[in-house]
Design a protein around this motif. Structure first.
Motif, PDB file in Angstrom:
ATOM      1  N   UNK A  25       0.831  -1.225  -0.087  1.00 47.08           N
ATOM      2  CA  UNK A  25      -0.046   0.009   0.126  1.00 47.08           C
ATOM      3  C   UNK A  25       0.949   1.362  -0.028  1.00 47.08           C
ATOM      4  N   UNK A  26       0.402   2.356  -0.373  1.00 48.80           N
ATOM      5  CA  UNK A  26       1.142   3.512  -0.648  1.00 48.80           C
ATOM      6  C   UNK A  26       0.708   4.434   0.296  1.00 48.80           C
ATOM      7  N   UNK A  27      -0.551   4.359   0.855  1.00 43.81           N
ATOM      8  CA  UNK A  27      -0.963   4.964   2.056  1.00 43.81           C
ATOM      9  C   UNK A  27      -2.171   4.166   2.740  1.00 43.81           C
ATOM     10  N   UNK A  28      -2.006   4.346   4.030  1.00 42.27           N
ATOM     11  CA  UNK A  28      -2.909   3.518   4.693  1.00 42.27           C
ATOM     12  C   UNK A  28      -3.341   4.360   6.147  1.00 42.27           C
ATOM     13  N   UNK A  29      -4.681   4.105   6.558  1.00 40.45           N
ATOM     14  CA  UNK A  29      -5.157   4.678   7.748  1.00 40.45           C
ATOM     15  C   UNK A  29      -5.773   3.495   8.605  1.00 40.45           C
ATOM     16  N   UNK A  30      -5.019   2.915   9.825  1.00 41.18           N
ATOM     17  CA  UNK A  30      -5.787   1.942  10.403  1.00 41.18           C
ATOM     18  C   UNK A  30      -6.407   2.550  11.740  1.00 41.18           C
ATOM     19  N   UNK A  31      -7.759   2.698  11.939  1.00 35.02           N
ATOM     20  CA  UNK A  31      -8.264   3.345  13.087  1.00 35.02           C
ATOM     21  C   UNK A  31      -8.810   2.322  13.836  1.00 35.02           C
ATOM     22  N   UNK A  32      -8.169   2.256  15.227  1.00 32.33           N
ATOM     23  CA  UNK A  32      -8.474   1.300  16.471  1.00 32.33           C
ATOM     24  C   UNK A  32      -9.743   2.280  17.272  1.00 32.33           C
ATOM     25  N   UNK A  33     -10.801   2.072  17.120  1.00 33.28           N
ATOM     26  CA  UNK A  33     -12.035   2.568  17.659  1.00 33.28           C
ATOM     27  C   UNK A  33     -12.304   2.175  18.972  1.00 33.28           C
ATOM     28  N   UNK A  34     -12.446   3.055  20.084  1.00 37.12           N
ATOM     29  CA  UNK A  34     -12.834   2.733  21.363  1.00 37.12           C
ATOM     30  C   UNK A  34     -14.401   3.331  21.496  1.00 37.12           C
ATOM     31  N   UNK A  35     -15.065   2.536  22.336  1.00 38.65           N
ATOM     32  CA  UNK A  35     -16.422   2.897  22.610  1.00 38.65           C
ATOM     33  C   UNK A  35     -16.793   4.252  23.288  1.00 38.65           C
ATOM     34  N   UNK A  36     -15.489   4.760  23.886  1.00 35.73           N
ATOM     35  CA  UNK A  36     -15.752   6.013  24.732  1.00 35.73           C
ATOM     36  C   UNK A  36     -15.221   7.201  23.704  1.00 35.73           C
ATOM     37  N   UNK A  37     -15.158   7.020  22.539  1.00 37.06           N
ATOM     38  CA  UNK A  37     -14.633   7.903  21.551  1.00 37.06           C
ATOM     39  C   UNK A  37     -13.145   8.319  21.239  1.00 37.06           C
ATOM     40  N   UNK A  38     -12.135   7.498  22.193  1.00 37.47           N
ATOM     41  CA  UNK A  38     -11.022   7.750  22.046  1.00 37.47           C
ATOM     42  C   UNK A  38     -10.526   6.697  20.837  1.00 37.47           C
ATOM     43  N   UNK A  39      -9.547   6.937  20.175  1.00 40.96           N
ATOM     44  CA  UNK A  39      -9.058   6.096  19.226  1.00 40.96           C
ATOM     45  C   UNK A  39      -7.570   6.264  19.176  1.00 40.96           C
ATOM     46  N   UNK A  43      -0.821   5.547  10.736  1.00 44.50           N
ATOM     47  CA  UNK A  43      -0.800   6.041   9.307  1.00 44.50           C
ATOM     48  C   UNK A  43       0.434   5.528   8.917  1.00 44.50           C
ATOM     49  N   UNK A  44       0.486   4.501   7.789  1.00 41.03           N
ATOM     50  CA  UNK A  44       1.671   4.155   7.006  1.00 41.03           C
ATOM     51  C   UNK A  44       1.774   4.792   5.783  1.00 41.03           C
ATOM     52  N   UNK A  45       2.651   5.532   5.350  1.00 40.33           N
ATOM     53  CA  UNK A  45       2.585   6.170   3.921  1.00 40.33           C
ATOM     54  C   UNK A  45       3.891   6.568   3.345  1.00 40.33           C
ATOM     55  N   UNK A  46       4.077   6.664   2.100  1.00 41.58           N
ATOM     56  CA  UNK A  46       5.276   7.172   1.701  1.00 41.58           C
ATOM     57  C   UNK A  46       5.090   8.396   1.679  1.00 41.58           C
ATOM     58  N   UNK A  47       6.542   9.058   1.645  1.00 48.42           N
ATOM     59  CA  UNK A  47       6.434  10.496   1.737  1.00 48.42           C
ATOM     60  C   UNK A  47       6.066  11.076   0.417  1.00 48.42           C
TER      61      UNK A  47
END
Length: 208
Positions: A25-39, A43-47
């Motif tokens: 992948x050239x760009x990725x966002x992996x979001x770990x969501x918590x039920x209280x709204x924190x996360x 981000x893994x990305x080429x410059x």
């Protein structure tokens, strides 16, 4: 326990070139969501992709020393804090791997690195509903890149409880993961991505 699992997963992603076990992948966002709204967002990305998609101006010369302080400053905002930052090289390009913590996922769109998204996290009818709409980024690159045309961008959700509904085209993956992928050329054009997931209001860890 959750922190340890995140570190292991992030290490696997970095070892595999910032993507899954087989795709690159050239760009990725992996979001770990918590039920209280924190996360926690990885981000893994080429410059080069970061410049093209988010309007940054990092030096992409293959032999240049990466400006990690500049990357850290870019991702540090009132709504996002950099917890870890590393770099790798692949196919002649420098990649950055950034772990970001946010205390309120719903306000993450106020941070410049995530301003192409809007986030909603609500509870209704015994469900927690997450929605993310991804639009056009700040597509300005100081150094034109000759893309191959097969580069992939990915957005993933790591949900904390049993998934009741989702609109991911690839279904629920192992570990309660939902993924949306898009060719880089579509993301550069700002082709929208609509993400929705509904989960139970109690975490898997709690019910276990």
């Amino acid at each position: 326990m959750r922190t340890g699992a995140l570190v292991v997963l992030a290490s696997v992603a970095i070892a595999c070139g910032g993507g899954g076990l087989f795709k690159q992948y050239e760009y990725e966002e992996d979001c770990y969501v918590s039920l209280d709204g924190t996360a926690t967002v990885y981000v893994n990305s080429s410059l080069a992709a970061l410049n093209a998609l988010r309007g940054t101006s990092f030096d992409t010369t293959p032999d240049a020393v990466p400006d990690l302080d500049g990357v850290r400053r870019y991702f540090t905002t009132p709504y996002s804090n950099v917890a870890r930052l590393t770099t790798t090289r692949r196919n002649g390009r420098r990649y950055v791997h950034v772990r970001i913590e946010t205390s309120d996922l719903r306000r993450l769109s106020e941070a410049a690195p995530f301003s192409w998204s809007s986030y909603q996290l609500d509870e209704a009818g015994g469900e927690v509903i997450f929605r993310q709409a991804i639009g056009r980024g700040t597509t300005a690159s100081p150094r034109p890149v000759e893309w191959r045309g097969d580069e992939i961008v990915a957005f993933r959700l790591h949900m904390p409880s049993r998934i009741l509904f989702h609109n991911s085209p690839s279904g629920v993956q192992r570990g309660n993961i939902l993924a949306w992928e898009q060719p880089l050329y579509e993301r550069l054009r700002g082709e929208p991505i609509e993400i929705e997931a509904r989960v139970e209001p109690q975490s898997i860890l709690y019910t276990t």
